[in-house]
Design a protein around this motif. Structure first.
Motif, PDB file in Angstrom:
ATOM      1  N   GLY A 211      -6.773 -29.166 -23.463  1.00  0.00           N
ATOM      2  CA  GLY A 211      -6.757 -30.334 -24.346  1.00  0.00           C
ATOM      3  C   GLY A 211      -5.642 -31.298 -23.971  1.00  0.00           C
ATOM      4  N   ILE A 212      -4.462 -30.752 -23.642  1.00  0.00           N
ATOM      5  CA  ILE A 212      -3.351 -31.613 -23.218  1.00  0.00           C
ATOM      6  C   ILE A 212      -3.716 -32.349 -21.937  1.00  0.00           C
ATOM      7  CG2 ILE A 212      -0.983 -31.583 -22.353  1.00  0.00           C
ATOM      8  CD1 ILE A 212      -0.410 -29.297 -24.280  1.00  0.00           C
ATOM      9  N   LEU A 213      -4.335 -31.632 -20.994  1.00  0.00           N
ATOM     10  CA  LEU A 213      -4.734 -32.290 -19.743  1.00  0.00           C
ATOM     11  C   LEU A 213      -5.745 -33.399 -20.005  1.00  0.00           C
ATOM     12  CD1 LEU A 213      -5.081 -29.335 -17.201  1.00  0.00           C
ATOM     13  CD2 LEU A 213      -3.093 -30.721 -17.763  1.00  0.00           C
ATOM     14  N   ILE A 218      -7.184 -39.211 -20.350  1.00  0.00           N
ATOM     15  CA  ILE A 218      -7.711 -40.363 -21.095  1.00  0.00           C
ATOM     16  C   ILE A 218      -6.618 -41.403 -21.316  1.00  0.00           C
ATOM     17  CG2 ILE A 218      -8.725 -41.069 -23.278  1.00  0.00           C
ATOM     18  CD1 ILE A 218     -10.106 -38.364 -23.418  1.00  0.00           C
ATOM     19  N   TYR A 219      -5.408 -40.931 -21.663  1.00  0.00           N
ATOM     20  CA  TYR A 219      -4.302 -41.851 -21.942  1.00  0.00           C
ATOM     21  C   TYR A 219      -3.945 -42.671 -20.703  1.00  0.00           C
ATOM     22  CZ  TYR A 219       0.519 -43.298 -22.869  1.00  0.00           C
ATOM     23  OH  TYR A 219       1.658 -44.019 -23.016  1.00  0.00           O
ATOM     24  N   ASN A 220      -3.778 -42.011 -19.578  1.00  0.00           N
ATOM     25  CA  ASN A 220      -3.404 -42.735 -18.361  1.00  0.00           C
ATOM     26  C   ASN A 220      -4.558 -43.577 -17.832  1.00  0.00           C
ATOM     27  OD1 ASN A 220      -0.544 -41.769 -17.291  1.00  0.00           O
ATOM     28  ND2 ASN A 220      -1.547 -39.983 -18.188  1.00  0.00           N
ATOM     29  N   LEU A 221      -5.789 -43.144 -18.049  1.00  0.00           N
ATOM     30  CA  LEU A 221      -6.928 -43.963 -17.633  1.00  0.00           C
ATOM     31  C   LEU A 221      -7.000 -45.242 -18.453  1.00  0.00           C
ATOM     32  CD1 LEU A 221      -9.263 -43.916 -15.623  1.00  0.00           C
ATOM     33  CD2 LEU A 221     -10.681 -42.863 -17.382  1.00  0.00           C
ATOM     34  N   LEU A 240      -6.821 -34.388 -12.587  1.00  0.00           N
ATOM     35  CA  LEU A 240      -8.182 -33.848 -12.506  1.00  0.00           C
ATOM     36  C   LEU A 240      -8.283 -32.771 -11.421  1.00  0.00           C
ATOM     37  CD1 LEU A 240     -10.354 -37.073 -12.943  1.00  0.00           C
ATOM     38  CD2 LEU A 240     -10.031 -35.218 -14.578  1.00  0.00           C
ATOM     39  N   SER A 241      -7.668 -33.005 -10.267  1.00  0.00           N
ATOM     40  CA  SER A 241      -7.707 -31.981  -9.214  1.00  0.00           C
ATOM     41  C   SER A 241      -6.930 -30.738  -9.631  1.00  0.00           C
ATOM     42  CB  SER A 241      -7.147 -32.556  -7.919  1.00  0.00           C
ATOM     43  OG  SER A 241      -5.787 -32.951  -8.088  1.00  0.00           O
ATOM     44  N   SER A 242      -5.822 -30.922 -10.359  1.00  0.00           N
ATOM     45  CA  SER A 242      -5.078 -29.767 -10.864  1.00  0.00           C
ATOM     46  C   SER A 242      -5.921 -28.991 -11.873  1.00  0.00           C
ATOM     47  CB  SER A 242      -3.766 -30.221 -11.505  1.00  0.00           C
ATOM     48  OG  SER A 242      -2.964 -30.920 -10.579  1.00  0.00           O
ATOM     49  N   SER A 243      -6.640 -29.710 -12.731  1.00  0.00           N
ATOM     50  CA  SER A 243      -7.514 -29.043 -13.698  1.00  0.00           C
ATOM     51  C   SER A 243      -8.592 -28.234 -12.990  1.00  0.00           C
ATOM     52  CB  SER A 243      -8.155 -30.082 -14.620  1.00  0.00           C
ATOM     53  OG  SER A 243      -7.178 -30.857 -15.279  1.00  0.00           O
ATOM     54  N   LEU A 244      -9.104 -28.768 -11.876  1.00  0.00           N
ATOM     55  CA  LEU A 244     -10.123 -28.042 -11.117  1.00  0.00           C
ATOM     56  C   LEU A 244      -9.559 -26.734 -10.565  1.00  0.00           C
ATOM     57  CD1 LEU A 244     -13.074 -28.639 -10.442  1.00  0.00           C
ATOM     58  CD2 LEU A 244     -12.326 -29.469  -8.223  1.00  0.00           C
ATOM     59  N   ALA A 389       4.139 -24.477 -16.612  1.00  0.00           N
ATOM     60  CA  ALA A 389       4.875 -25.393 -15.746  1.00  0.00           C
ATOM     61  C   ALA A 389       4.141 -26.715 -15.601  1.00  0.00           C
ATOM     62  CB  ALA A 389       5.090 -24.755 -14.373  1.00  0.00           C
ATOM     63  N   PHE A 390       2.817 -26.666 -15.526  1.00  0.00           N
ATOM     64  CA  PHE A 390       2.072 -27.900 -15.356  1.00  0.00           C
ATOM     65  C   PHE A 390       2.105 -28.746 -16.625  1.00  0.00           C
ATOM     66  CE2 PHE A 390      -0.558 -30.333 -12.666  1.00  0.00           C
ATOM     67  CZ  PHE A 390      -1.451 -31.010 -13.477  1.00  0.00           C
ATOM     68  N   VAL A 391       2.115 -28.099 -17.808  1.00  0.00           N
ATOM     69  CA  VAL A 391       2.249 -28.862 -19.050  1.00  0.00           C
ATOM     70  C   VAL A 391       3.590 -29.595 -19.060  1.00  0.00           C
ATOM     71  CG1 VAL A 391       2.490 -28.667 -21.547  1.00  0.00           C
ATOM     72  CG2 VAL A 391       0.701 -27.400 -20.376  1.00  0.00           C
ATOM     73  N   VAL A 392       4.675 -28.878 -18.690  1.00  0.00           N
ATOM     74  CA  VAL A 392       5.994 -29.520 -18.615  1.00  0.00           C
ATOM     75  C   VAL A 392       5.969 -30.647 -17.577  1.00  0.00           C
ATOM     76  CG1 VAL A 392       8.416 -29.148 -18.051  1.00  0.00           C
ATOM     77  CG2 VAL A 392       7.168 -27.433 -19.360  1.00  0.00           C
ATOM     78  N   GLU A 393       5.309 -30.396 -16.449  1.00  0.00           N
ATOM     79  CA  GLU A 393       5.239 -31.424 -15.418  1.00  0.00           C
ATOM     80  C   GLU A 393       4.505 -32.662 -15.912  1.00  0.00           C
ATOM     81  OE1 GLU A 393       2.444 -30.697 -12.418  1.00  0.00           O
ATOM     82  OE2 GLU A 393       3.449 -31.894 -10.893  1.00  0.00           O
ATOM     83  N   VAL A 394       3.407 -32.462 -16.620  1.00  0.00           N
ATOM     84  CA  VAL A 394       2.626 -33.590 -17.130  1.00  0.00           C
ATOM     85  C   VAL A 394       3.472 -34.434 -18.083  1.00  0.00           C
ATOM     86  CG1 VAL A 394       0.724 -34.164 -18.669  1.00  0.00           C
ATOM     87  CG2 VAL A 394       0.353 -32.594 -16.790  1.00  0.00           C
ATOM     88  N   VAL A 395       4.206 -33.762 -18.977  1.00  0.00           N
ATOM     89  CA  VAL A 395       5.027 -34.500 -19.944  1.00  0.00           C
ATOM     90  C   VAL A 395       6.144 -35.262 -19.234  1.00  0.00           C
ATOM     91  CG1 VAL A 395       6.562 -34.238 -21.919  1.00  0.00           C
ATOM     92  CG2 VAL A 395       4.481 -32.876 -21.796  1.00  0.00           C
ATOM     93  N   VAL A 396       6.846 -34.574 -18.329  1.00  0.00           N
ATOM     94  CA  VAL A 396       7.976 -35.215 -17.651  1.00  0.00           C
ATOM     95  C   VAL A 396       7.503 -36.363 -16.760  1.00  0.00           C
ATOM     96  CG1 VAL A 396       9.863 -34.840 -16.021  1.00  0.00           C
ATOM     97  CG2 VAL A 396       9.371 -33.132 -17.755  1.00  0.00           C
TER      98      VAL A 396
END
Length: 677
Positions: A211-213, A218-221, A240-244, A389-396
């Motif tokens: 959900g965060i991803l 959507i936000y950045n798009l 999107l590639s990370s989600s894949l 780690a990816f959630v932290v990366e997305v936020v930062v």
């Protein structure tokens, strides 16, 4: 030993040496078979246990390089003796393509109240055959990552098998495993209760993670659409590639998105890391402004990334060496070095970039250790560390991207301030010039008064000064025209910014769609739904439908009410739209919300896809909701702006208990009264 001594004496007296050695070898193999069969520790399942991690000492392994052995073959003494305890052999499949047989000895101590299940953690095992009994494989279960999801008895992202345990008996279970890459034998035993709790916790966390991803995508798009900054689009492609990758690693993609296409699943598993390398380099170089800040180093980074991608594709399609992940180290290291160099030059967002990828680098290290067969640090925290780690990366990174845009805005503002200062200087020069002209005029008048005799001589000089003044006046007029144009441009820019801001606010207000995950955060479980429905139903007061009495106490069912006079019990769903609802009340809430917000035009096919229910059930329920909406619109107190929850209390068809007894479900309570369900 007595048997060996007896045989030795017998054969020494009347047999040849070769026959004696052959018999001695047979006896040794039989003893070795017995030792190997009892070598691993027995897993003891007790009624008070709920889960049990299977350590290497609890199973034995047999490697079959030819991959031709059957269950009957491995039960023969010569092969049974070749089984080795798990703590005596490597804990991973060292030879991809070979078959590995796992033998597990389980003893059920006492009578078990729940069923036990065996779970393999690695969802990438290509071929698995589970033998629930030593019956020659007649009741075996054949599944694996090369098979569709329907081949699994339980449609779960990991491999799950039920153990048919008998009380106070020791049973032996066999598994035949094959994998195209190095992987481990990590597994666990769980009861069905513990398995259900684990499913709820695991899928809840994974749902929140994806959900965060989705929110960040959507936000950045939207930011890219409204602002036009290309960095946001590159960031969306990277997420999107990370989600894949995450969908292929944790098995949720194969479970929900492409369950009937195992070949596609293998392609995504092999290709998603390569796609991530491309999108990450594509985004990182743009984010760090590498072509402008390090123009000599950036072409090397781009060339190394392209060569690494080509080598990875070659390895994935033809070579299949199993060591292709080492090719990722060079391009990622060069990108990180690029970020360090730019950060040292004073670019603040580069520091956030390094901070965001610090945890990701650690989690990738854990992944590499698992890939090469080192399971020392393998646990729940390290397996899901990349998600955290990816959630932290997305936020930062989102914050860093905002800081970068803010920096660009500050530079623009400073440039405008410089332009304004220059305009002020020009105005000051004009004022000084005007003041000088006034002084000149005063001097001219004074000279005309005092030096009338010199007028003829000074006329030519005054004419030249007048020409100079005219030229200066023309320059002033041109400067005033430029100032007017700049003022008009600034005013137009402010108008466009206000219009864009208003359009963005209008688009956000008009966005009313919420997905099931967001809706579940408002009504997370059945308890919350029943609480809300009971408060809505009895918001004014309680009145017994049998005797009209207004005092009550709590019934046996959650949120039900019992009349204190006639002891008639009424549940929270009775005489509402959800009475006799045969599926989850949370899904029923969401279905009512979707149908109401779409004004009854939400199709049963789409509702079946969203709620994961049969289309017939969705069609029947949508008809009931649509009819309730029609009756609500005909009500005298109907308001076009009222909330969707008003139709939940639609009780038409349920109000007359005696006339429609067939549409109710009545059970006897402990006191002999009837309870409306």
């Amino acid at each position: 030993m007595r048997l060996i001594s007896h045989n030795f004496s017998q054969f020494r007296s009347g047999c040849t040496t070769a026959l004696f050695l052959r018999t001695l070898l047979l006896v040794f193999l039989c003893n070795s078979s017995t030792f190997a069969a009892t070598g691993p520790d027995t897993l003891r399942v007790r009624p008070n246990l709920e889960e049990l991690f299977i350590e290497p000492r609890f199973y034995s392994v047999l490697e079959d390089p030819s991959a031709q052995l059957t269950l009957t073959d491995v039960q023969q003494p010569i092969h049974a003796a070749a089984f080795e305890r798990g703590d005596k052999v490597p804990t991973s499949m060292e030879h991809p393509g070979a078959a590995y047989w796992l033998r597990l000895v389980v003893r059920a101590e006492g009578s078990l109240a729940q069923h036990w299940y065996y779970e393999l953690f690695d969802s990438h095992l290509n071929d698995i055959t589970y033998f629930p009994a030593t019956d020659g494989g007649r009741n075996s279960i054949h599944t694996g990552a090369d098979q569709p999801l329907t081949s699994r008895r339980f449609p779960y992202k990991n491999f799950l098998f039920r153990l048919s345990l008998e009380p106070n008996q020791t049973q032996v279970f066999y598994l035949r495993l094959r994998s195209n890459s190095k992987t481990s034998f990590l597994s666990r035993l769980r009861t069905e209760q513990m398995l259900a709790e684990h499913f709820q916790a695991e899928y809840g966390l994974l749902g929140g993670f994806y959900g965060i991803l989705l929110i960040m995508v959507i936000y950045n798009l939207c930011l890219y659409v409204f602002i036009g900054e290309q960095t946001y689009l590159r960031y969306v492609l990277y997420v999107l590639s990370s989600s894949l990758i995450f969908l292929s690693e944790d098995g949720l993609g194969f479970q929900y998105l492409w369950p009937d296409y195992p070949t596609l699943n293998q392609i995504i598993i092999a290709g998603s890391p390569i796609l991530l390398l491309l999108t990450f380099s594509y985004y990182a170089r743009q984010f760090l402004d590498a072509p402008q800040r390090l123009p000599h180093y950036d072409p090397w980074v781009r060339a190394v990334v392209l060569l690494s991608v080509a080598a990875l594709l070659l390895d994935a399609i033809w070579l299949n060496s199993g060591w292709g992940f080492w090719l990722y180290l060079l391009p990622y290291s060069m990108i990180y070095y690029l970020a360090i160099r730019i950060w040292q030059r004073g670019f603040r967002p580069a520091g956030y970039f390094l901070l965001a990828h610090a945890m990701v680098a650690v989690s990738v290290g854990f992944l590499i250790l698992r890939k090469i067969g080192i399971d020392t640090f393998t646990n729940t925290a390290t397996v899901y560390s990349m998600n955290a780690a990816f959630v932290v990366e997305v936020v930062v990174l989102s914050y860093a991207l905002g800081e970068k845009i803010k920096g660009i805005k500050d530079l623009t503002i400073r440039a405008q301030e410089k332009v304004v200062k220059q305009l002020r200087k020009k105005h000051l020069a004009q004022d000084r010039l005007v003041e000088q002209l006034k002084r000149n005029q005063e001097l001219k008048d004074q000279l005309n008064t005092e030096l009338e005799s010199l007028v003829a001589l000074r006329t030519e000089e005054l004419r030249r000064q007048s020409d100079t003044i005219s030229a200066q006046n023309r320059e002033l007029l041109q400067a005033n025209g430029l100032l007017a144009l700049q003022s008009a441009a600034i005013e137009k820019l402010n108008t466009d910014l206000q219009r864009d801001l208003q359009e963005a606010k209008t688009a956000r207000v008009l966005s009313k769609e919420v997905n099931f995950g967001e809706f579940s955060q408002i009504y997370p479980d059945k308890e919350a739904c029943l609480t809300y429905l009971a408060n809505l139903k009895w918001a004014d007061t309680f009145q017994c439908r049998k005797c009209g009495h207004e005092k009550y106490c709590d019934g046996r069912e959650p949120h039900s009410r019992r009349c204190t006079r006639c002891r008639y019990v009424e549940s929270a769903t009775a005489y509402t739209l959800l009475q006799k609802c045969k599926f989850s009340i949370i899904k029923a809430f969401y279905a009512v919300f979707l149908i109401y917000t779409h004004k009854g035009s939400y199709t049963s096919q789409e509702l079946s896809r969203v709620l994961d229910l049969r289309q017939g059930t969705c069609w029947s329920f949508s008809q009931k909701v649509t009819e309730a909406m029609r009756r609500r619109r005909q009500a005298p107190d109907f308001d076009d702006n009222e909330d969707w929850t008003h139709i939940l209390l639609d009780a038409t068809g349920f109000a007359e208990e005696e006339g429609i007894e067939a549409d109710k479900s009545v059970v006897a309570s402990s006191s002999g009264k009837k309870v409306v369900l």
